[in-house]
Structures are given as structure tokens and as C-alpha cells.
Motif scaffolding. Structure first.
Motif, short mmCIF file in Angstrom:
data_model
loop_
_atom_site.label_atom_id
_atom_site.label_comp_id
_atom_site.label_asym_id
_atom_site.label_seq_id
_atom_site.Cartn_x
_atom_site.Cartn_y
_atom_site.Cartn_z
N GLN A 116 70.21 25.49 10.12
CA GLN A 116 71.55 26.21 10.52
C GLN A 116 70.86 27.35 11.19
N ILE A 117 69.98 28.22 11.02
CA ILE A 117 69.55 29.39 11.51
C ILE A 117 69.11 28.79 12.94
N VAL A 118 68.12 27.74 12.75
CA VAL A 118 67.44 27.35 14.19
C VAL A 118 68.61 26.88 14.96
N GLU A 119 69.47 26.12 14.80
CA GLU A 119 70.79 25.96 15.54
C GLU A 119 71.27 27.02 16.08
N MET A 120 71.47 28.05 15.53
CA MET A 120 72.17 29.53 16.17
C MET A 120 71.21 29.98 17.13
N LEU A 121 70.02 29.90 16.83
CA LEU A 121 68.87 30.62 17.69
C LEU A 121 68.91 29.90 19.11
N ARG A 122 68.83 28.49 19.21
CA ARG A 122 68.65 27.57 20.04
C ARG A 122 69.97 27.46 20.95
N LEU A 123 71.23 27.96 20.28
CA LEU A 123 72.37 27.82 21.06
C LEU A 123 72.66 28.82 22.01
N HIS A 124 71.84 30.12 21.57
CA HIS A 124 71.77 31.04 22.49
C HIS A 124 70.82 31.80 22.96
N SER A 125 69.63 30.88 23.09
CA SER A 125 68.46 31.36 23.56
C SER A 125 67.70 30.14 24.00
N ALA A 126 66.39 30.52 24.57
CA ALA A 126 65.73 29.42 25.41
C ALA A 126 64.55 29.11 24.41
N LEU A 127 64.49 29.60 23.08
CA LEU A 127 63.28 29.31 22.33
C LEU A 127 63.20 27.70 21.87
N GLY A 128 61.97 27.30 21.62
CA GLY A 128 61.63 25.93 21.41
C GLY A 128 61.77 25.74 20.14
N ARG A 129 61.86 24.64 19.39
CA ARG A 129 61.72 24.43 18.15
C ARG A 129 61.04 25.00 17.13
N ARG A 130 59.63 25.20 17.69
CA ARG A 130 58.67 25.69 16.76
C ARG A 130 58.82 26.99 16.67
N GLU A 131 59.24 27.66 17.97
CA GLU A 131 59.44 29.46 17.90
C GLU A 131 60.72 29.64 17.12
N ALA A 132 61.52 28.77 17.06
CA ALA A 132 62.89 29.16 16.32
C ALA A 132 62.62 28.87 14.92
N ARG A 133 61.94 28.17 14.53
CA ARG A 133 61.46 27.90 13.30
C ARG A 133 60.83 28.93 12.62
N ALA A 134 59.83 29.62 13.34
CA ALA A 134 59.22 30.83 12.86
C ALA A 134 60.03 32.12 12.95
N ARG A 135 60.94 32.06 13.89
CA ARG A 135 61.82 33.24 13.84
C ARG A 135 62.75 33.02 12.71
N ALA A 136 63.26 31.93 12.50
CA ALA A 136 64.32 31.75 11.46
C ALA A 136 63.54 32.28 10.00
N VAL A 137 62.31 31.80 9.66
CA VAL A 137 61.52 32.27 8.64
C VAL A 137 61.52 33.77 8.41
N GLU A 138 61.22 34.40 9.51
CA GLU A 138 60.86 35.83 9.71
C GLU A 138 62.28 36.53 9.42
N LEU A 139 63.46 35.90 9.95
CA LEU A 139 64.70 36.44 9.57
C LEU A 139 65.04 36.45 8.12
N LEU A 140 64.65 35.42 7.47
CA LEU A 140 64.84 35.01 5.87
C LEU A 140 64.16 36.23 5.46
N ASP A 141 63.05 36.51 5.54
CA ASP A 141 62.29 37.54 5.19
C ASP A 141 62.79 38.68 5.31
N ALA A 142 63.21 38.89 6.63
CA ALA A 142 63.75 40.32 6.83
C ALA A 142 65.15 40.92 6.10
N VAL A 143 65.89 39.73 5.52
CA VAL A 143 67.07 39.96 4.66
C VAL A 143 66.54 40.27 3.25
N GLY A 144 65.32 39.88 2.77
CA GLY A 144 64.79 40.36 1.67
C GLY A 144 64.69 38.97 0.83
N ILE A 145 64.91 37.93 1.30
CA ILE A 145 64.71 36.70 0.61
C ILE A 145 63.09 36.50 0.08
#
Length: 334
Positions: A116-145
Motif C-alpha cells: 500500500q505504501i509502494v502504491e502511494m509512492l509510485r502513484l505520485h513519483s517516478a520511483l521504480g518498484r525496488r526503490e519504492a520498496r526501500a523507501r517504504a521500509v525507510e518510512l516504516l522505520d521513521a515512524v517508529g515501527i
């Protein structure tokens, strides 16, 4: 004091009304409100005061054949009121993001959190799937999970309410929005988790520079996180100022009532909390004068005629209230 910068979002004469079997319900009436860069503005009031109608109407999430939105909502060069649905979709999730109060309903129950996070990222950016996945994990870490990799592969029902709200915040911040709308993000959470979520929003706001509108019914919870507070009643703002001004020196009787209704942290335990008498206004009917007058112990006969202006009294010029005992009034329906 009002910041000496241009607002990132500006409402003028903003109104939202709904058609019902009783007639037209004016959920928001002629609101003027500015949100400045990098600030957290709390929008406070009882249920039905118009808080969510204002924020959701502003970004086009509650519009339909029975809804009328008027006035202006200026975001950059765009008037959100007259913007097309295509334009609004481009802005929502990218430049203006929302954290909804019911995270279990807002998240897709049959799709993993990471997807779901990857979908949000790719909807509004030019990130590839691998980059979006890495960014999603980074975001989950940033919010304290604690285990962001594990969270990425999990479904929403596997999380507690507080953790789901963290996921919602991660999704909202995915595309570095300029404005974050947090609509009652701590509803149904216990007090400890509420504080954690609010502090997380405040920390991320400071780190990202986003502007935040925090919608809540509890004036007490905003004291340590808000920069400014706007108090709404019956679709109008009745008081606005810095958090120190509004919480420390409330001018409007409704604001005082909200503050007095809080559970005290110190002192003897109360067997019964003070409450504002009467009931909030419901339905299509609105009085010609101050909407709070029927519930106000300070009301005079003059309060039944003319809508009070939102103006400064003897406080700093950025601290405004709309009480006739402090101020003059304008004719009703002016």
C-alpha cells in the motif's frame, strides 16, 4: 502573533453545506483561516462543530450531489474549491496528505502494508518498484515501527491501533507533502498511545518542514504539540491564537467550557467533570445571533441578534475571539 510569511494554505469565506431531509445544513459557514509554513495548527471543537467537514470539503473528499462548497481555498496557484477532480487527485497524497481517524477502514485489509505504501509512492513519483520498496521500509522505520521489514510484509489486522496509525502517517508522508491533515488521529487509542502518536506527528513535522492541521475534539491534547489553535462551534471559528494564548488565556466562553471539561492531571480526583450545559446545534436551523448563546451563562438578550465578529480584544492582535461580551457584532446574514 501571526507569522510574517505567506500562508501555504488560505481559506476565505469558506463554506460547506449538506442537503438533508430537514433542509440545507450549514456545516461550515464563512470561515477565514490561514495555515503557515512549518506550523502545526490544531482545529478543536465538539463532534458536529464542522472540523472534519472543513478539512474534507477543502480537499474534495466529501463532495457529492448533496454537498455545496463555497468561498475560496487557495493552495499555491490552485483554488481547491473550483479545482477539477483530476487536479485534486494530483494534489491529494502528493502535496496535501491525510491521516484518517479510522485506520482499519482507511487501509486495505487484503493488501499488505508495504504494497500500500509502494502504491502511494509510485502513484505520485517516478520511483521504480525496488526503490519504492526501500523507501517504504525507510518510512516504516521513521515512524517508529520496531521491525520495518516485518511490517512491510504484514497485513493491517496484524497491527494494534497505534501501530496502524503509524502506518497511516508513513503513507501520508511518503511523497513529502507540504500539508498534512490529521483528522482525529488518536480516536479510540488509550492515553499513552495518544501521546506517542501526537509526539510522532510533531517530530516529523519539525523534521520534514510540513505544515499540519490537527483535527481533534480535545483541547487538552494539543497543549504540548500545537503552535496555534482554532476553536470551532456550529461551523464557525469562535477563537484563534497561539496555543499559549488560547489555552492559557481563553477568551470565548465555549473555549473556557472545553478547557474546564478536561480531566485534571493534578489535584483531587473529581467524582464528576464539569460539562457545558445544553446540546450542540444540530440540523438545518441556525439562530440569527451567536450560536453558542443558548448554552452560554454570559449571554445577554443582545447575543440573540447578530453574529459576533472574530476580532482581537485586549489580547495580542493574533488572538481573536467572537464573543459579544468582548466585541461588537455584525448584523445576522450580512
Amino acid at each position: 502573533m501571526t507569522p510574517k510569511t505567506d500562508p501555504v494554505l488560505s481559506l476565505r469565506n469558506f463554506s460547506v453545506s449538506f442537503r438533508s431531509s430537514e433542509g440545507t445544513v450549514p456545516a461550515v459557514a464563512d470561515v477565514d483561516l490561514d495555515l503557515y509554513p512549518g506550523e502545526l495548527l490544531a482545529l478543536v471543537g465538539e463532534s458536529g462543530s464542522g472540523k472534519s467537514a472543513l478539512t474534507m470539503g477543502m480537499i474534495g473528499l466529501n463532495r457529492g450531489p448533496g454537498t455545496t462548497v463555497g468561498g475560496r481555498a487557495t493552495f499555491g496557484d490552485t483554488d481547491l474549491v473550483t479545482a477539477t477532480e483530476k487536479d485534486l487527485r494530483a494534489i491529494r497524497g502528493s502535496e496535501i496528505a491525510v491521516v484518517f481517524q479510522d485506520s482499519l477502514s482507511a487501509l486495505n485489509p487484503i493488501q499488505k502494508v508495504g504494497a500500500q505504501i509502494v502504491e502511494m509512492l509510485r502513484l505520485h513519483s517516478a520511483l521504480g518498484r525496488r526503490e519504492a520498496r526501500a523507501r517504504a521500509v525507510e518510512l516504516l522505520d521513521a515512524v517508529g515501527i520496531v521491525d520495518p521489514e516485518g511490517a512491510y510484509r504484514s497485513y493491517p489486522h496484524e497491527f494494534s491501533g497505534g501501530m496502524r496509525q503509524r502506518v497511516m502517517i508513513a503513507m501520508a508522508l511518503a511523497n513529502d507533502p507540504r500539508v498534512l491533515v490529521a483528522d482525529e488521529p488518536t480516536t479510540a487509542l488509550d492515553v499513552t498511545i495518544q501521546q506517542q502518536v501526537l509526539r510522532l506527528i510533531k517530530r516529523l513535522q519539525r523534521e520534514t518542514g510540513s505544515s499540519v492541521i490537527l483535527v481533534t475534539h480535545d483541547l487538552g491534547v494539543v497543549a504540548e504539540v500545537a503552535d496555534r489553535v482554532a476553536v470551532m462551534y456550529a461551523g464557525r471559528i469562535v477563537e484563534i491564537g497561539t496555543v499559549d494564548e488560547v489555552v492559557g488565556n481563553p477568551r470565548h466562553p465555549y473555549t473556557r467550557g472545553l478547557l474546564e471539561s478536561r480531566t485534571p492531571v493534578h489535584g483531587p480526583r473529581l467524582t464528576r467533570l464539569p460539562a457545558i450545559g445544553g446540546d450542540p446545534i444540530r440540523g438545518a436551523e441556525r439562530p440569527d445571533g451567536c450560536a453558542f448563546a443558548p448554552r452560554c451563562s454570559l449571554a445577554t438578550p443582545d447575543c440573540d441578534h447578530g453574529i459576533p465578529l472574530l476580532l482581537p480584544a485586549d489580547s495580542p492582535p493574533g488572538h481573536l475571539d467572537a464573543c459579544l461580551t468582548n466585541r461588537v457584532k455584525v448584523p445576522a446574514h450580512a
